[in-house]
Write a protein that holds these residues in place. Structure first.
Motif, mmCIF file in Angstrom:
data_model
loop_
_atom_site.group_PDB
_atom_site.id
_atom_site.type_symbol
_atom_site.label_atom_id
_atom_site.label_comp_id
_atom_site.label_asym_id
_atom_site.label_seq_id
_atom_site.Cartn_x
_atom_site.Cartn_y
_atom_site.Cartn_z
ATOM 1 N N UNK A 87 0.826 -1.211 0.000
ATOM 2 C CA UNK A 87 0.000 0.000 0.000
ATOM 3 C C UNK A 87 0.863 1.265 0.000
ATOM 4 N N UNK A 88 1.926 1.260 0.804
ATOM 5 C CA UNK A 88 2.801 2.437 0.829
ATOM 6 C C UNK A 88 3.573 2.585 -0.480
ATOM 7 N N UNK A 89 4.023 1.471 -1.028
ATOM 8 C CA UNK A 89 4.795 1.539 -2.271
ATOM 9 C C UNK A 89 3.938 1.996 -3.447
ATOM 10 N N UNK A 90 2.652 1.690 -3.399
ATOM 11 C CA UNK A 90 1.737 2.191 -4.427
ATOM 12 C C UNK A 90 1.713 3.722 -4.443
ATOM 13 N N UNK A 91 1.946 4.304 -3.270
ATOM 14 C CA UNK A 91 1.951 5.768 -3.145
ATOM 15 C C UNK A 91 3.336 6.368 -3.347
ATOM 16 N N UNK A 92 4.280 5.539 -3.757
ATOM 17 C CA UNK A 92 5.604 6.032 -4.112
ATOM 18 C C UNK A 92 6.635 6.044 -3.004
ATOM 19 N N UNK A 93 6.327 5.408 -1.854
ATOM 20 C CA UNK A 93 7.268 5.390 -0.739
ATOM 21 C C UNK A 93 8.123 4.126 -0.765
ATOM 22 N N UNK A 94 9.398 4.297 -0.415
ATOM 23 C CA UNK A 94 10.272 3.141 -0.221
ATOM 24 C C UNK A 94 10.114 2.640 1.209
ATOM 25 N N UNK A 95 9.804 1.361 1.366
ATOM 26 C CA UNK A 95 9.704 0.737 2.685
ATOM 27 C C UNK A 95 10.945 -0.133 2.862
ATOM 28 N N UNK A 96 11.808 0.267 3.782
ATOM 29 C CA UNK A 96 13.085 -0.437 3.931
ATOM 30 C C UNK A 96 12.928 -1.791 4.600
#
Length: 382
Positions: free
Chosen positions: A34-43
């Motif tokens: 869900x976060x990556x869909x919004x363009x965020x990198x999740x480490x």
């Protein structure tokens, strides 16, 4: 801005609750998507439990080790790379931690050495010092202490390891890496007041975006969202170093006059963002996880006493601090008690993750073989 971790907390009654662990892992994966869909990198994504004393207490030492090894195998089968079994709060269980550490590779844990209600537990502090010393001697370059810390006055829902632990119903929290925003704010200002105002504005905008996504994830998957730990997690990237960001506002280097004032200002901002916050929500100064902090440590612009001083107005305590391998248990205990005294006196969460480096003295360089750490000179401990 990067998302350092999505950390899901679960409460276990035994390690037979494999389905609960599996569900947490699946939720983490969905949250990351869900976060990556919004363009965020999740480490990273992580799981933390209630205190392992609660679900392993009746077992013998060898049974505890076997159970936790089985847990690690389950985690690996589920592609879980960070799992925290919470804290130990009794000397006899704290004493088992070196064996847990030695026999696992992705299991993190901690020890509790005090809180506001009961004060400092001196016996736990000494046992924790023994653990730190023992782990340093039994793991390559003392690196095993990366997965252990001692803490005082820390509450559940801290998303950062190794302090993280959980109570109650399943929930999740978010940890961020905000060094780029701090560097941006400080680069555009020439004094502490405009820097504070600029950073406050930047964080308000960016953290609200994160909070909106997190709330949507919570609603979609029916998992409680406990907030964002706004702490400034470190960076191995020179451009986003915490120490080098400080120096945009200083006539000197990190550790020189002005460092304490900036530390206080940062914490003031981090605790006053208008989103739901949790955990430390303060300033992290992990020496071996930030290239700028390591560089200034090599130049001896600050020492352990300075780090404790900064903890009085900010962050999470003493983190990834390399100390001489021949340090005595008594001296480690004294450091832990100093940290706990600050935590209780000031009613703030603090922890200590110390790295005695085997066969090395103050002033010599560490030699870590880790993607998470940068080498620096070993601190003097008086």
């Amino acid at each position: 801005m990067k998302i350092r971790t999505i950390t899901t907390g679960i409460s276990l009654e035994s390690l037979q609750e494999k389905e609960k662990i599996k569900q947490a892992a699946e939720f983490n994966q969905q949250g990351q998507i869900e976060f990556e869909k919004q363009g965020y990198e999740v480490q990273t994504t992580r799981i933390a439990t209630n205190s392992w004393e609660e679900y392993l207490q009746p077992l013998s030492k060898s049974e505890v080790i076997n159970e936790i090894q089985s847990l690690e195998q389950l985690c690996q089968s589920l592609n879980i790379h960070f799992f925290n079994i919470g804290y130990a709060d009794k000397p006899e269980t704290i004493a088992i931690i070196p064996d847990i550490n030695k026999n696992t590779s992705i299991i993190y844990c901690s020890s509790k050495i005090g809180d506001r209600q009961t004060g400092i537990n001196f016996e736990n502090a000494r046992e924790s010092a023994k653990v730190i010393k023992c782990i340093s001697q039994e793991t390559e370059n003392g690196y095993g202490n990366f997965r252990f810390c001692a803490w005082a006055n820390c509450q559940p829902n801290i998303p950062f390891f190794p302090t993280a632990y959980h109570t109650g119903n399943t929930s999740f929290s978010i940890g961020l890496e905000l060094g780029d925003l701090v560097m941006e704010a400080f680069s555009q200002a020439h004094d502490i007041l405009p820097a504070e105002q600029k950073l406050q504005l930047l964080l308000e905008v960016e953290l609200k975006k994160i909070a909106v996504i997190a709330e949507k994830i919570s609603d979609k998957f029916q998992v409680l969202y406990t907030g964002i730990d706004t702490s400034l997690a470190p960076s191995l990237d020179k451009e986003n170093s915490i120490a080098f960001a400080y120096e945009k506002l200083m006539d000197g280097k990190f550790g020189n006059s002005g460092t304490l004032a900036i530390s206080g200002m940062l914490t003031r901002v981090l605790k006053n963002v208008s989103v739901k916050i949790c955990g430390y929500s303060g300033l992290m100064l992990p020496v071996c996880e930030d290239v700028g902090l390591a560089t200034r440590a090599n130049e001896q612009t600050y020492d352990i006493t300075n780090l404790l001083l900064y903890s009085a107005v900010c962050g999470c305590g003493l983190d990834t601090v390399p100390i001489p391998g021949d340090i005595t248990i008594e001296k480690i205990t004294a450091i832990l008690i100093d940290m706990a005294t600050l935590a209780i006196k000031l009613n703030k969460p603090l922890s200590s993750r110390l790295f005695p480096i085997p066969n090395k003295k103050a002033g010599e360089m560490t030699r870590f073989n880790s993607p998470y750490l940068v080498d620096c000179k070993i601190f003097t401990v008086d």
